[in-house]
Write a protein that holds these residues in place. Structure first.
Motif, PDB file in Angstrom:
ATOM      1  N   LYS A 190       0.766  -1.253  -0.023  1.00  0.00           N
ATOM      2  CA  LYS A 190      -0.069   0.064  -0.034  1.00  0.00           C
ATOM      3  C   LYS A 190       0.753   1.212  -0.048  1.00  0.00           C
ATOM      4  N   LEU A 191       1.971   1.145   0.593  1.00  0.00           N
ATOM      5  CA  LEU A 191       2.960   2.234   0.617  1.00  0.00           C
ATOM      6  C   LEU A 191       4.093   1.896  -0.150  1.00  0.00           C
ATOM      7  N   THR A 192       4.298   2.922  -1.219  1.00  0.00           N
ATOM      8  CA  THR A 192       5.309   2.740  -2.209  1.00  0.00           C
ATOM      9  C   THR A 192       5.954   4.037  -2.410  1.00  0.00           C
ATOM     10  N   GLY A 193       7.220   4.088  -2.825  1.00  0.00           N
ATOM     11  CA  GLY A 193       8.153   5.252  -3.147  1.00  0.00           C
ATOM     12  C   GLY A 193       9.655   5.075  -2.991  1.00  0.00           C
ATOM     13  N   TRP A 194      10.146   6.178  -2.693  1.00  0.00           N
ATOM     14  CA  TRP A 194      11.757   6.309  -2.275  1.00  0.00           C
ATOM     15  C   TRP A 194      12.081   7.324  -1.770  1.00  0.00           C
ATOM     16  N   ILE A 195      13.084   7.318  -1.105  1.00  0.00           N
ATOM     17  CA  ILE A 195      13.964   8.094  -0.448  1.00  0.00           C
ATOM     18  C   ILE A 195      15.351   8.322  -1.051  1.00  0.00           C
ATOM     19  N   GLY A 196      15.679   9.615  -1.632  1.00  0.00           N
ATOM     20  CA  GLY A 196      16.950   9.521  -2.113  1.00  0.00           C
ATOM     21  C   GLY A 196      17.874  10.659  -1.671  1.00  0.00           C
ATOM     22  N   ASN A 247      37.652  33.118 -15.862  1.00  0.00           N
ATOM     23  CA  ASN A 247      37.588  33.214 -14.511  1.00  0.00           C
ATOM     24  C   ASN A 247      39.185  33.330 -14.192  1.00  0.00           C
ATOM     25  N   PHE A 248      39.964  34.073 -15.045  1.00  0.00           N
ATOM     26  CA  PHE A 248      41.392  34.182 -14.710  1.00  0.00           C
ATOM     27  C   PHE A 248      42.111  32.711 -14.853  1.00  0.00           C
ATOM     28  N   GLY A 249      41.501  31.660 -15.518  1.00  0.00           N
ATOM     29  CA  GLY A 249      42.178  30.465 -15.408  1.00  0.00           C
ATOM     30  C   GLY A 249      41.911  29.689 -14.254  1.00  0.00           C
ATOM     31  N   ARG A 250      41.220  30.083 -13.440  1.00  0.00           N
ATOM     32  CA  ARG A 250      40.903  29.653 -11.838  1.00  0.00           C
ATOM     33  C   ARG A 250      39.713  28.397 -12.082  1.00  0.00           C
ATOM     34  N   THR A 251      39.648  27.249 -11.369  1.00  0.00           N
ATOM     35  CA  THR A 251      38.831  26.482 -11.198  1.00  0.00           C
ATOM     36  C   THR A 251      37.478  27.157 -10.527  1.00  0.00           C
ATOM     37  N   PHE A 252      36.373  26.844 -11.387  1.00  0.00           N
ATOM     38  CA  PHE A 252      35.104  27.235 -10.572  1.00  0.00           C
ATOM     39  C   PHE A 252      34.033  26.341 -10.743  1.00  0.00           C
ATOM     40  N   PRO A 253      33.032  26.434  -9.496  1.00  0.00           N
ATOM     41  CA  PRO A 253      31.827  25.351  -9.510  1.00  0.00           C
ATOM     42  C   PRO A 253      30.975  25.624 -10.756  1.00  0.00           C
ATOM     43  N   ALA A 254      30.493  24.898 -11.366  1.00  0.00           N
ATOM     44  CA  ALA A 254      29.274  24.893 -12.294  1.00  0.00           C
ATOM     45  C   ALA A 254      28.120  25.486 -11.874  1.00  0.00           C
ATOM     46  N   LYS A 255      27.134  25.967 -12.749  1.00  0.00           N
ATOM     47  CA  LYS A 255      26.069  26.605 -12.041  1.00  0.00           C
ATOM     48  C   LYS A 255      25.270  25.766 -11.244  1.00  0.00           C
ATOM     49  N   TYR A 256      25.227  24.609 -11.655  1.00  0.00           N
ATOM     50  CA  TYR A 256      24.037  23.613 -10.935  1.00  0.00           C
ATOM     51  C   TYR A 256      25.160  22.740 -10.037  1.00  0.00           C
ATOM     52  N   ASP A 257      25.956  23.222  -9.589  1.00  0.00           N
ATOM     53  CA  ASP A 257      26.917  22.230  -8.545  1.00  0.00           C
ATOM     54  C   ASP A 257      26.086  22.631  -7.102  1.00  0.00           C
ATOM     55  N   ARG A 258      25.504  21.623  -6.817  1.00  0.00           N
ATOM     56  CA  ARG A 258      24.828  21.622  -5.589  1.00  0.00           C
ATOM     57  C   ARG A 258      25.474  20.495  -4.359  1.00  0.00           C
ATOM     58  N   ARG A 259      25.743  20.880  -3.476  1.00  0.00           N
ATOM     59  CA  ARG A 259      26.273  19.679  -2.439  1.00  0.00           C
ATOM     60  C   ARG A 259      25.393  18.817  -2.068  1.00  0.00           C
ATOM     61  N   HIS A 260      24.145  18.981  -1.527  1.00  0.00           N
ATOM     62  CA  HIS A 260      23.248  18.171  -0.913  1.00  0.00           C
ATOM     63  C   HIS A 260      21.724  18.082  -1.949  1.00  0.00           C
ATOM     64  N   ASP A 261      21.407  17.092  -2.010  1.00  0.00           N
ATOM     65  CA  ASP A 261      19.938  16.924  -2.419  1.00  0.00           C
ATOM     66  C   ASP A 261      19.440  15.798  -2.057  1.00  0.00           C
ATOM     67  N   ILE A 262      18.024  15.995  -1.430  1.00  0.00           N
ATOM     68  CA  ILE A 262      17.278  15.144  -0.815  1.00  0.00           C
ATOM     69  C   ILE A 262      16.113  15.032  -1.440  1.00  0.00           C
ATOM     70  N   SER A 263      15.373  13.902  -1.631  1.00  0.00           N
ATOM     71  CA  SER A 263      14.021  13.827  -2.266  1.00  0.00           C
ATOM     72  C   SER A 263      13.306  12.620  -1.777  1.00  0.00           C
ATOM     73  N   ILE A 264      11.941  12.849  -1.347  1.00  0.00           N
ATOM     74  CA  ILE A 264      11.259  11.888  -0.853  1.00  0.00           C
ATOM     75  C   ILE A 264       9.897  11.925  -1.683  1.00  0.00           C
ATOM     76  N   ALA A 265       9.736  10.792  -2.346  1.00  0.00           N
ATOM     77  CA  ALA A 265       8.443  10.499  -3.125  1.00  0.00           C
ATOM     78  C   ALA A 265       7.672   9.255  -2.718  1.00  0.00           C
ATOM     79  N   LEU A 266       6.647   9.429  -2.149  1.00  0.00           N
ATOM     80  CA  LEU A 266       5.692   8.420  -1.694  1.00  0.00           C
ATOM     81  C   LEU A 266       4.330   8.444  -2.079  1.00  0.00           C
ATOM     82  N   THR A 267       3.738   7.117  -2.425  1.00  0.00           N
ATOM     83  CA  THR A 267       2.284   7.001  -2.656  1.00  0.00           C
ATOM     84  C   THR A 267       1.791   6.200  -1.575  1.00  0.00           C
ATOM     85  N   HIS A 268       0.686   6.269  -1.138  1.00  0.00           N
ATOM     86  CA  HIS A 268      -0.211   5.217  -0.449  1.00  0.00           C
ATOM     87  C   HIS A 268      -1.648   5.040  -0.918  1.00  0.00           C
TER      88      HIS A 268
END
Length: 812
Positions: free
Chosen positions: A635-641, A655-676
Motif C-alpha cells: 500500500k505504501l510505495t516510493g523512495w528516499i534519495g 575566471n582568470f584560469g581558475r577552477t570554478f563551480p558549475a552553475k548547478y553544482d549543489r552539495r546536497h540533494d534530498i528527495s522523498i517521493a511516496l504514494t499510499h
C-alpha cells in the motif's frame, strides 16, 4: 578502423569460446517466446524468466522476447513481472520449445510480494548499475505543478539528478549540462524535450509505456551524449479490446484511444494533448478591445500527438510504426485605425504581428524478426526534426492613397536527422548473451537564417536580404558489441565497445569508447558492482539562459572544437533489507573534456556564423555519492534519495584560469517521493525536496569610471566580479501533496485529482539581482541635516508560491 572492427568480433568469439569451455551437458534445448499483458497484448519489458530447479534465468528484451537454453528433461519455468501474477509452466524438454506467457494483473498482495522479490533479486544479480526503471504507474499518482503528471519532473526526484530552474523540466545528471542528456522516444533522439519554455516536457504520460534512466555504466548500445540516457518507450495499443482515457486539467486536456484493428494481430494507440492558455485569455483580450478603433489578439498554446500502430505477421515477425508531433506557438496581432478630426486628412491603418513557433517531429519504423530461437533482430528507420521559427511584421497603410509600408523580419533554425540501424540479441546460453549492431545517421543542421524585408510606401529604396543562410551536413556511423557473461557463479561481467565515426566539414572524428561492468554476488541479497564507461558527443547546445528557450541552438563539432568526451568510473552495492526494502549506494567520478562556455560578456547574436569566436574550450569534472532506499510494492510505495556531489569547471581564459563551480553544482540533494493506497477508491502522493543553493555570479562592488570627476554626464558604474559563480543562492525546499479519488462508473472509472504544489508556501529564489534600498539617517557631521542615499541590496524573485490544482479523468 579495421582493427577496432576486428576487436568486436574477437570479443564475441572469446565470449563464445568461454561458454563452450564451461562444463555443461552435451545437449541443450532452447525455450523461447514472448511475455505479454493478458488483458491488452502489450509486450512486457524486463520480465524475469527462470527455471526453478537450476535458477537459470533471463529477462525479456525491449520487445518482450526471451530465450533460455536448458538441458533436456523436466523443467519448471516461472515468469514474473512487477504488478502481475506470476505464471508457471511444467514442460518435458525433448527439443526446442516456444512458450508464450500472458500475465494477469496482480490479484493479491501475496502474489505482489513474490513477484517483487523475484524482480528485485534479478536487479541485484544484474551487471547493470546506475540505471533506474522509473515506475510509470507511480509517477501518475505523484503531485506536480499545475496537476500535470510529467516524466522528467519525476526523474528530477531521483538521486544523481538535479533540477534546473524551479518548475522547469531541465535535468543535470552527475555534473553534466542540459545538452549532455540523450532523450530517446522509441529509439529516436528528441532534441527539444520541453514545452512552455521548459516548464513541461514533451512526453505525454498517457502514451508512455516504460522509462529507463541511465546515469553511468552505459551499455555499448547507447552513446551520443556524455551524462545520461533517458530511454522512453511508447505504448503499443490494446490488441484485445477498445479503451480510452479523457483528462481535463487547469491548463490542458488529454485524450487517449487504443484498440485492435485486427484482433490479436494489429493494434493502435493515439494520444493527443493541448493547452488552452489562448482560450482562457480571450475574456481579458475582449475587455482590452473595447476601443472600436483598435483590435488586439494574442495567446500561447502547445499541442502534441503520439500515434503508434503495430502488426504481427507471425510469431517471428512484427512491424511497428510510431510517430510524435508537437509544437508550441505564441502569437500577437494588433490593428488600429486612429480617428482624425479633419475629414480631409488621409486615413491610415497600422498593423503589427508577432509569431513564435517551435516543435519536434519524429517517426520510427521498426521491424522485429526472430532469425532463430537464439537470435533476435530489430531493424529501425528513423526520422527526427526540430525547428524554431519567429516572425515580426509591422505595416503602415495609407487607405486614402492605397499606399503601404512593410517591415518584415523572420528567423529560422533547426536540425533534421535521417537514420537507419540494426540491432541483434544473441542468446548463447543461460549465462551468456551478446548484443551487437550498427547504424548510420545523416544530420542536417540549420543554425540560423535571418530574413529582412522592407517595402517602402513611396520613393525610398526597398530592402530584401537573407543573412546566415548556412547549412551544415554531417554523417555519423556507429557500431557496437556488448558481451554479458557469468565468469563464475559469483562473478559476472558485461564488456563492450562502441565505435563512432563523425564526418563534418571535411573533417572526420573517430572515437573508440570501451565499456565495462563487473558484478560480484556476495549473497542472494547482496552484490557489489563497478563500472567504467567512455562517452563521446558530436553536438553542442548554445544557450544563453537558465531556462530552456527555443532560441537555444544545436550545432555540430567542428575542425576547431573537437567532440566532448567523458570518462566515468562508478562503484556501488545493492542489497535487500527486512521490510521488503531495496537499498542502493553508489559513488562516481567523472571527467569531461572539450566542453564549451561563452566568453566573458559574450552572447549569441542569432545566426550560426561566427559562434566559434564567442566560446572557450575547457574541461570539467564531477564526483560524489548517491543513496536510494526503495519500496516497490504494498500500500505504501516510493523512495528516499540523497546525493552528495561536487561539479567543477576550468577554462584557460575564463575566471582568470581558475577552477570554478558549475552553475548547478549543489552539495546536497534530498528527495522523498511516496504514494499510499488506502483502498480502491482513495490514494495519495507526497513529494518533499531539499537542495543546497545553486552557484551564481554576482558583483562584489561598483565603482565609477576613470573620468567620473571630470565629467558632469550620466555614467554607468563598473562592477567588479571577483570570480565566476562566486555566490551561493539560498537553499531550495518545498512540499507537494496530492490525493486521487476514484469511482467505478457504469462505463469506466472516474478520477478526481487534487494537489497542492509548494504546500507551505516556501518562496524559493527564481533569480537574484542587486536592487537599491534608500536610507534616511542624520548626517554625523551635521545632526540637523538628513542624509538620503541608496544602499545596494541583494533581492530575490520568487515565481511559484503555493499552487492548488484540480483535474478530472475518465478511463473507459
Amino acid at each position: 578502423m579495421r582493427r577496432y572492427i576486428s576487436l568486436i568480433f574477437f570479443m564475441v568469439s572469446v565470449g563464445a569460446h568461454l561458454t563452450a569451455q564451461r562444463p555443461a551437458t552435451a545437449t541443450r534445448f532452447t525455450v523461447s517466446g514472448y511475455v505479454t499483458d493478458a488483458g491488452s497484448g502489450e509486450r512486457l519489458i524486463d520480465a524475469t524468466v527462470y527455471e526453478k530447479a537450476s535458477f537459470n534465468g533471463t529477462t525479456t528484451n525491449n520487445y518482450g522476447f526471451y530465450s533460455l537454453p536448458l538441458p533436456p528433461g523436466k523443467a519448471e519455468i516461472i515468469v514474473s513481472y512487477l504488478g502481475y501474477d506470476p505464471d508457471t509452466v511444467l514442460v518435458q524438454l525433448s527439443g526446442d520449445t516456444v512458450i508464450n506467457f500472458n500475465l494477469l494483473m496482480s490479484s493479491s498482495e501475496i502474489d505482489a510480494v513474490t513477484v517483487t522479490a523475484t524482480g528485485r533479486r534479478a536487479k541485484i544479480e544484474s551487471t547493470q548499475m546506475s540505471m533506474i526503471d522509473v515506475p510509470v504507474e507511480k509517477f501518475l499518482k505523484l503531485p506536480v505543478i499545475f496537476g500535470e503528471a510529467d516524466v522528467l519532473k519525476v526523474i528530477q526526484l531521483l538521486p544523481g539528478v538535479q533540477s534546473g530552474t524551479e518548475g522547469s523540466t531541465g535535468i543535470y545528471v552527475r555534473g553534466g549540462g542540459p545538452d549532455q542528456n540523450l532523450f530517446l522516444l522509441d529509439g529516436v533522439p528528441v532534441y527539444n524535450a520541453n514545452h512552455l519554455f521548459g516548464f513541461m516536457s514533451v512526453f505525454n504520460p498517457d502514451a508512455v509505456k516504460s522509462v529507463q534512466l541511465y546515469k553511468g555504466g552505459f551499455p555499448a548500445r547507447y552513446g551520443e551524449r556524455l551524462s545520461s540516457v533517458v530511454d522512453i518507450r511508447m505504448k503499443e495499443g490494446n490488441e484485445k479490446e477498445f479503451h480510452g482515457n479523457l483528462a481535463v486539467g487547469l491548463i490542458s486536456s488529454k485524450l487517449s484511444l487504443e484498440g485492435p484493428i485486427i484482433k490479436d494481430r494489429t493494434s493502435y494507440v493515439i494520444s493527443a494533448r493541448r493547452t488552452y492558455y489562448d482560450i482562457l485569455a480571450q475574456p481579458f483580450i475582449m475587455k482590452f478591445n473595447q476601443d472600436q478603433n483598435t483590435r488586439t489578439a494574442g495567446g500561447y498554446y502547445f499541442y502534441d500527438l503520439n500515434a503508434k500502430i503495430n502488426h504481427k505477421f507471425s510469431e517471428k515477425s512484427r512491424l511497428y510504426l510510431s510517430s510524435y508531433l508537437g509544437r508550441d506557438r505564441a502569437y500577437s496581432r494588433n490593428r488600429s485605425r486612429p480617428d482624425f478630426p479633419d475629414p480631409d486628412m488621409d486615413r491610415y491603418e497600422y498593423k503589427d504581428s508577432y509569431g513564435l513557433g517551435w516543435g519536434n517531429m519524429i517517426t520510427a519504423l521498426r521491424w522485429n524478426y526472430l532469425i532463430t530461437n537464439k537470435l533476435f533482430s530489430n531493424t529501425t528507420l528513423t526520422y527526427s526534426k526540430y525547428d524554431f521559427d519567429v516572425t515580426i511584421e509591422s505595416s503602415s497603410e495609407n487607405l486614402t492613397k492605397k499606399q503601404k509600408e512593410v517591415d518584415y523580419f523572420r528567423y529560422f533554425s533547426g536540425i533534421e536527422d535521417v537514420g537507419a540501424k540494426i540491432d541483434f540479441d544473441w542468446y548463447l546460453s543461460p549465462r551468456h548473451s551478446v548484443k551487437f549492431g550498427t547504424g548510420y545517421t545523416f544530420h542536417n543542421f540549420k543554425p540560423g537564417v535571418t530574413t529582412f524585408r522592407y517595402d517602402p510606401m513611396e520613393g525610398d529604396t526597398g530592402l530584401d536580404t537573407v543573412v546566415g543562410d548556412m547549412k551544415v551536413r554531417a554523417n555519423e556511423f556507429i557500431m557496437y558489441a556488448e558481451d554479458n557473461i557469468d565468469l563464475t557463479s559469483k562473478l559476472k561481467v558485461n564488456a563492450g565497445v562502441r565505435l563512432s565515426l563523425f564526418n563534418v566539414q571535411d573533417t572526420s572524428y573517430f572515437v573508440f569508447q570501451p565499456r565495462l561492468s563487473l558484478r560480484y554476488l556476495a549473497t542472494d541479497d547482496l552484490s557489489f558492482k563497478i563500472s567504467y564507461s567512455k562517452m563521446a558527443q558530436f553536438v553542442h547546445l548554445l544557450t544563453t539562459s537558465a531556462i530552456s528557450l527555443p532560441t537555444d541552438l544545436w550545432l555540430p563539432v567542428t575542425r576547431r572544437f573537437e567532440p566532448p568526451v567523458s570518462h566515468q568510473v562508478a562503484a556501488g552495492t545493492g542489497f535487500l533489507i527486512p521490510g521488503d526494502l531495496e537499498v542502493t549506494v553508489e559513488a562516481f567520478y567523472k571527467t569531461m573534456d572539450n566542453l564549451i562556455e561563452y566568453k566573458e560578456g559574450a552572447f549569441f547574436g542569432g545566426t550560426g556564423a561566427g559562434w566559434e569566436s564567442k566560446v572557450e574550450k575547457g574541461r570539467g569534472w564531477a564526483y560524489g555519492a548517491e543513496f536510494m532506499i526503495e519500496k516497490s510494492y504494498g500500500k505504501l510505495t516510493g523512495w528516499i534519495g540523497y546525493t552528495l556531489s561536487w561539479t567543477m569547471r576550468k577554462f584557460d581564459n575564463l575566471n582568470f584560469g581558475r577552477t570554478f563551480p558549475a552553475k548547478y553544482d549543489r552539495r546536497h540533494d534530498i528527495s522523498i517521493a511516496l504514494t499510499h493506497k488506502f483502498n480502491d477508491r482513495v490514494d495519495m502522493g507526497l513529494v518533499w525536496v531539499y537542495g543546497t543553493g545553486n552557484a551564481a555570479t554576482l558583483g562584489a562592488s561598483d565603482y565609477p569610471p576613470e573620468d567620473f570627476f571630470s565629467s558632469g554626464y550620466y555614467y554607468s558604474s563598473v562592477t567588479d566580479f571577483p570570480g565566476r559563480n562566486n555566490y551561493r543562492t539560498p537553499s531550495y525546499h518545498r512540499l507537494d501533496l496530492g490525493v486521487n479519488l476514484h469511482k467505478q462508473k457504469k462505463n469506466g472509472i472516474r478520477t478526481w485529482s487534487f494537489s497542492v504544489y509548494n504546500a507551505y508556501n516556501r518562496l524559493n529564489p527564481f533569480f537574484l539581482y542587486w536592487g537599491t534600498e534608500w536610507v534616511q539617517e542624520p548626517d554625523p557631521d551635521n545632526p540637523a541635516e538628513t542624509l538620503y542615499y541608496g544602499k545596494p541590496v541583494l533581492k530575490k524573485v520568487s515565481v511559484f508560491p503555493i499552487i492548488p490544482s484540480v483535474s478530472y479523468a475518465f478511463k473507459f
